[in-house]
Design a protein around this motif. Structure first.
Motif, PDB file in Angstrom:
ATOM      1  N   VAL A  66       0.883  -1.158   0.000  1.00 58.84           N
ATOM      2  CA  VAL A  66       0.000   0.000   0.000  1.00 58.84           C
ATOM      3  C   VAL A  66       0.914   1.199   0.000  1.00 58.84           C
ATOM      4  N   GLU A  67       0.696   2.110  -0.948  1.00 58.26           N
ATOM      5  CA  GLU A  67       1.641   3.222  -1.052  1.00 58.26           C
ATOM      6  C   GLU A  67       0.938   4.549  -1.204  1.00 58.26           C
ATOM      7  N   ILE A  68       1.726   5.563  -0.912  1.00 59.63           N
ATOM      8  CA  ILE A  68       1.277   6.939  -1.050  1.00 59.63           C
ATOM      9  C   ILE A  68       2.482   7.765  -1.480  1.00 59.63           C
ATOM     10  N   PRO A 113      -3.709   6.739  -0.438  1.00 61.24           N
ATOM     11  CA  PRO A 113      -3.253   5.350  -0.373  1.00 61.24           C
ATOM     12  C   PRO A 113      -3.853   4.512  -1.494  1.00 61.24           C
ATOM     13  N   THR A 143       7.231  -0.157   6.993  1.00 60.19           N
ATOM     14  CA  THR A 143       7.106   0.886   5.979  1.00 60.19           C
ATOM     15  C   THR A 143       8.467   1.312   5.460  1.00 60.19           C
ATOM     16  N   GLU A 197      -3.473  -1.034   5.777  1.00 53.15           N
ATOM     17  CA  GLU A 197      -4.038   0.262   6.149  1.00 53.15           C
ATOM     18  C   GLU A 197      -3.783   0.561   7.625  1.00 53.15           C
ATOM     19  N   ARG A 211      -0.312   1.587   7.846  1.00 55.85           N
ATOM     20  CA  ARG A 211      -0.195   2.910   7.255  1.00 55.85           C
ATOM     21  C   ARG A 211      -0.769   3.982   8.175  1.00 55.85           C
ATOM     22  N   ASN A 261       0.666   7.565   9.284  1.00 59.65           N
ATOM     23  CA  ASN A 261       0.000   8.855   9.088  1.00 59.65           C
ATOM     24  C   ASN A 261       0.513   9.895  10.056  1.00 59.65           C
TER      25      ASN A 261
END
Length: 175
Positions: free
Chosen positions: A4-6, A68, A112, A142, A145, A149
């Motif tokens: 999962v990336e941003i 995301p 991460t 999530e 993640r 955040n």
């Protein structure tokens, strides 16, 4: 493999690096990368080469939305042939879509991978990748993640600076 990336534009890279150092993380690994993207009908295919002429062939599929997103990918490590020679073969066989040259500072926080990237012609970016274990769901990613955040907040990354697409697409849209 999945993550999962941003991705987000960084307006003040020195401040971001300073704040990452304040988190007590190990010093980053510095990686110079050159990605050649090929024309393919589905997803993205890139040949990534490193300074020692080794590389990776990576195919991935990911939606182009800000925030995301799940990325599914396959990766093969390359070391038998110089990546420059392989790049010529791919360009001739598939056509050339674009290239990205970047210097990446890699930090690791929990599950991460935090990338601070200087992308030639584009500027500075933050990329967070939560690498999912085989038995983990997207929801598990999530949750991890969500922990990161707080890092985004601490780094003063504005959600308006989130980037939806790959660097190669951002570069193509700048032209």
């Amino acid at each position: 493999m999945r993550n999962v990336e941003i991705k987000a534009l960084i307006r003040n890279p020195h401040e971001v690096n300073r704040k990452l150092n304040e988190l007590g993380l190990e010093p980053p690994t510095l990686i110079n990368q050159h990605d050649d993207f090929q024309n393919i009908p589905h997803g993205r295919l890139k040949l990534r080469s490193f300074e020692d002429n080794s590389g990776e062939l990576i195919h991935y599929e990911r939606s182009d939305n800000k925030g995301p997103k799940l990325s599914s990918f396959n990766k093969a490590n390359l070391c038998a042939e110089p990546c420059e020679d392989m790049s010529k073969v791919f360009k001739r066989a598939l056509g050339f879509y674009g290239e990205v040259k970047k210097v990446r500072h890699l930090y690791i926080l929990w599950q991460t991978r935090i990338h601070i990237d200087f992308v030639e012609g584009l500027g500075n970016y933050l990329e967070l990748e939560v690498v999912l274990e085989q038995d983990q769901s997207v929801e598990d990613g999530e949750k991890v993640r969500t922990r990161t955040n707080s890092v985004i907040s601490q780094l003063n990354i504005d959600r308006n600076d989130f980037v939806a697409t790959a660097y190669v697409d951002v570069s193509a849209n700048k032209k």
